[in-house]
Design a protein around this motif. Structure first.
Motif, mmCIF file in Angstrom:
data_model
loop_
_atom_site.group_PDB
_atom_site.id
_atom_site.type_symbol
_atom_site.label_atom_id
_atom_site.label_comp_id
_atom_site.label_asym_id
_atom_site.label_seq_id
_atom_site.Cartn_x
_atom_site.Cartn_y
_atom_site.Cartn_z
ATOM 1 N N GLY A 32 0.950 -1.477 0.280
ATOM 2 C CA GLY A 32 0.521 0.292 0.162
ATOM 3 C C GLY A 32 0.444 1.301 0.016
ATOM 4 O O GLY A 32 1.825 0.878 0.668
ATOM 5 N N SER A 33 0.177 1.926 -0.325
ATOM 6 C CA SER A 33 1.010 3.692 -1.075
ATOM 7 C C SER A 33 0.935 4.282 0.188
ATOM 8 O O SER A 33 -0.785 4.738 0.515
ATOM 9 C CB SER A 33 1.185 4.112 -2.255
ATOM 10 O OG SER A 33 -0.148 3.992 -2.717
ATOM 11 N N LEU A 34 1.982 5.222 0.621
ATOM 12 C CA LEU A 34 1.305 6.019 1.116
ATOM 13 C C LEU A 34 1.496 7.616 1.138
ATOM 14 O O LEU A 34 1.390 7.922 -0.052
ATOM 15 C CB LEU A 34 2.608 6.565 2.687
ATOM 16 C CG LEU A 34 2.694 5.198 3.860
ATOM 17 C CD1 LEU A 34 3.782 4.551 4.439
ATOM 18 C CD2 LEU A 34 1.419 4.989 4.789
ATOM 19 N N PRO A 35 0.451 8.509 1.869
ATOM 20 C CA PRO A 35 -0.185 9.920 0.635
ATOM 21 C C PRO A 35 1.491 10.756 0.877
ATOM 22 O O PRO A 35 1.053 10.745 -0.349
ATOM 23 C CB PRO A 35 -0.501 10.614 2.079
ATOM 24 C CG PRO A 35 -1.171 9.494 2.427
ATOM 25 C CD PRO A 35 -0.457 8.484 2.830
ATOM 26 N N MET A 36 2.442 10.770 1.361
ATOM 27 C CA MET A 36 3.766 11.272 1.173
ATOM 28 C C MET A 36 5.040 10.154 0.559
ATOM 29 O O MET A 36 5.815 10.513 0.993
ATOM 30 C CB MET A 36 4.409 11.810 2.468
ATOM 31 C CG MET A 36 3.030 13.347 2.629
ATOM 32 S SD MET A 36 2.905 14.768 1.089
ATOM 33 C CE MET A 36 4.536 14.882 0.833
ATOM 34 N N GLY A 37 4.523 9.653 0.555
ATOM 35 C CA GLY A 37 5.507 8.687 -0.741
ATOM 36 C C GLY A 37 5.931 7.310 0.258
ATOM 37 O O GLY A 37 5.798 7.105 1.749
ATOM 38 N N GLY A 38 6.820 5.758 0.451
ATOM 39 C CA GLY A 38 6.861 4.977 0.820
ATOM 40 C C GLY A 38 5.903 3.719 0.379
ATOM 41 O O GLY A 38 4.366 4.077 0.263
ATOM 42 N N ILE A 39 5.838 2.499 1.331
ATOM 43 C CA ILE A 39 5.225 1.731 0.298
ATOM 44 C C ILE A 39 5.441 0.934 2.232
ATOM 45 O O ILE A 39 5.886 0.025 2.999
ATOM 46 C CB ILE A 39 5.817 0.749 -0.553
ATOM 47 C CG1 ILE A 39 5.404 1.785 -1.998
ATOM 48 C CG2 ILE A 39 5.253 -0.816 -0.645
ATOM 49 C CD1 ILE A 39 4.103 1.336 -2.809
ATOM 50 N N VAL A 40 3.818 0.449 2.522
ATOM 51 C CA VAL A 40 3.232 -0.568 3.427
ATOM 52 C C VAL A 40 3.322 -1.860 2.812
ATOM 53 O O VAL A 40 2.266 -2.195 2.184
ATOM 54 C CB VAL A 40 2.413 0.198 4.323
ATOM 55 C CG1 VAL A 40 1.817 -1.115 5.409
ATOM 56 C CG2 VAL A 40 2.246 0.864 4.894
ATOM 57 N N ALA A 41 4.858 -2.816 3.632
ATOM 58 C CA ALA A 41 4.075 -4.346 2.697
ATOM 59 C C ALA A 41 2.878 -5.107 2.331
ATOM 60 O O ALA A 41 2.119 -6.027 1.703
ATOM 61 C CB ALA A 41 5.271 -5.266 2.512
ATOM 62 N N GLN A 42 2.247 -4.779 3.696
ATOM 63 C CA GLN A 42 0.942 -5.917 4.102
ATOM 64 C C GLN A 42 -0.001 -5.585 4.216
ATOM 65 O O GLN A 42 -0.399 -5.348 6.028
ATOM 66 C CB GLN A 42 1.991 -7.079 5.241
ATOM 67 C CG GLN A 42 2.708 -8.097 4.939
ATOM 68 C CD GLN A 42 2.399 -8.988 4.037
ATOM 69 O OE1 GLN A 42 1.658 -9.568 3.616
ATOM 70 N NE2 GLN A 42 3.099 -8.997 2.898
#
Length: 273
Positions: A32-42
């Motif tokens: 899942g993508s975060l609003p200001m960049g970065g990914i949460v894998a699960q």
């Protein structure tokens, strides 16, 4: 057992109903993508172990869906009013808050600063989506881009909550496969058979009568002019999506009120040859 999640966005008090629902389950996990960049894998995608009573819709004689086309100089966009009752959309909001909104959105890839809202994805069933489809099907295009209208809406619901100052900046919606649950309601399944979505359905779950200010959906026409659609509880906005020349660029405008705006993105499925 209910899965707890410390990263979920807190539930507004009016939707805190922890004892009103069947057991909730995680039926899939995606990056899942975060609003200001970065990914949460699960990032989880949810479902109920059984159909909640309030999400098993019945015929509503008071609902008289009517279509209003939007002039975008040749691009497909329209509103269908009176799709769902106030109680029906309130139940969708309550279920979504029960699952828990998050900063990241599963399976969605957006660049930093584009999607500035909260998200929860969950998989419903024919008890909810079947009656909604029956109400709107006569008003939907029978064909889009050479594909024929499918008889079911995708059961995967992308629910967005726009808190004060949240916005979804200029973007196109991607096209998606259809999704449903396996028979045991323990896993999300992707539908096959040449199905792909062609239209976004934005079902508005609350409006100014609830205290929402701002939050219009702004559509860009071929003449490079913008047209605003004001959220109306129980109505739905439809427009062409995917990577096509006919897809509609749009903005989820900033919410100005303390009361959040809620909207459900539902994918209208079509059958490709």
């Amino acid at each position: 057992m209910m899965e707890t999640d410390s990263s979920a966005v807190p539930v507004p008090a009016q939707y805190a109903t922890p004892d009103a629902w069947p057991e909730r389950r995680v039926v899939a996990r995606m990056p899942g993508s975060l609003p200001m960049g970065g990914i949460v894998a699960q990032t989880p995608i949810h479902a109920f172990a059984s159909t909640p009573r309030t999400l098993a819709l019945r015929a509503q004689p008071e609902c008289e869906p009517a279509r209003r086309d939007i002039d975008l100089h040749g691009q497909l966009a329209f509103v269908i009013d009176d799709v769902a009752t106030a109680q029906e959309v309130a139940s969708i909001v309550e279920a979504s808050e029960h699952f828990g909104f998050r900063e990241e959105a599963p399976g969605i890839a957006t660049p930093p600063g584009m999607r500035m809202n909260k998200s929860v994805h969950w998989v419903a069933d024919d008890a909810l989506l079947g009656p909604l489809m029956a109400r709107i099907a006569p008003l939907l295009p029978g064909q889009v881009g050479g594909a024929r209208l499918h008889g079911r809406l995708s059961h995967r619901l992308n629910i967005y909550r726009y808190d004060q100052n949240d916005v979804f900046n200029r973007h196109l919606d991607g096209d998606w496969p259809g999704y449903g649950l396996n028979e045991a309601r323990t896993a999300m399944l992707e539908w096959g058979g040449g199905l792909r979505s062609c239209l976004t359905m934005l079902l508005y779950l609350n409006d100014a009568d609830d205290g929402v200010s701002g939050g219009n959906t702004r559509l860009l026409g071929r003449d490079r002019r913008w047209t605003d659609v004001t959220p109306k509880k129980g109505s739905a906005l439809f427009f062409r999506h995917g990577l096509t020349p006919d897809s509609v660029i749009h903005i989820g405008c900033r919410v100005e009120s303390v009361v959040p705006k809620y909207v459900a993105r539902i994918n209208v499925m079509y059958e490709f040859p």
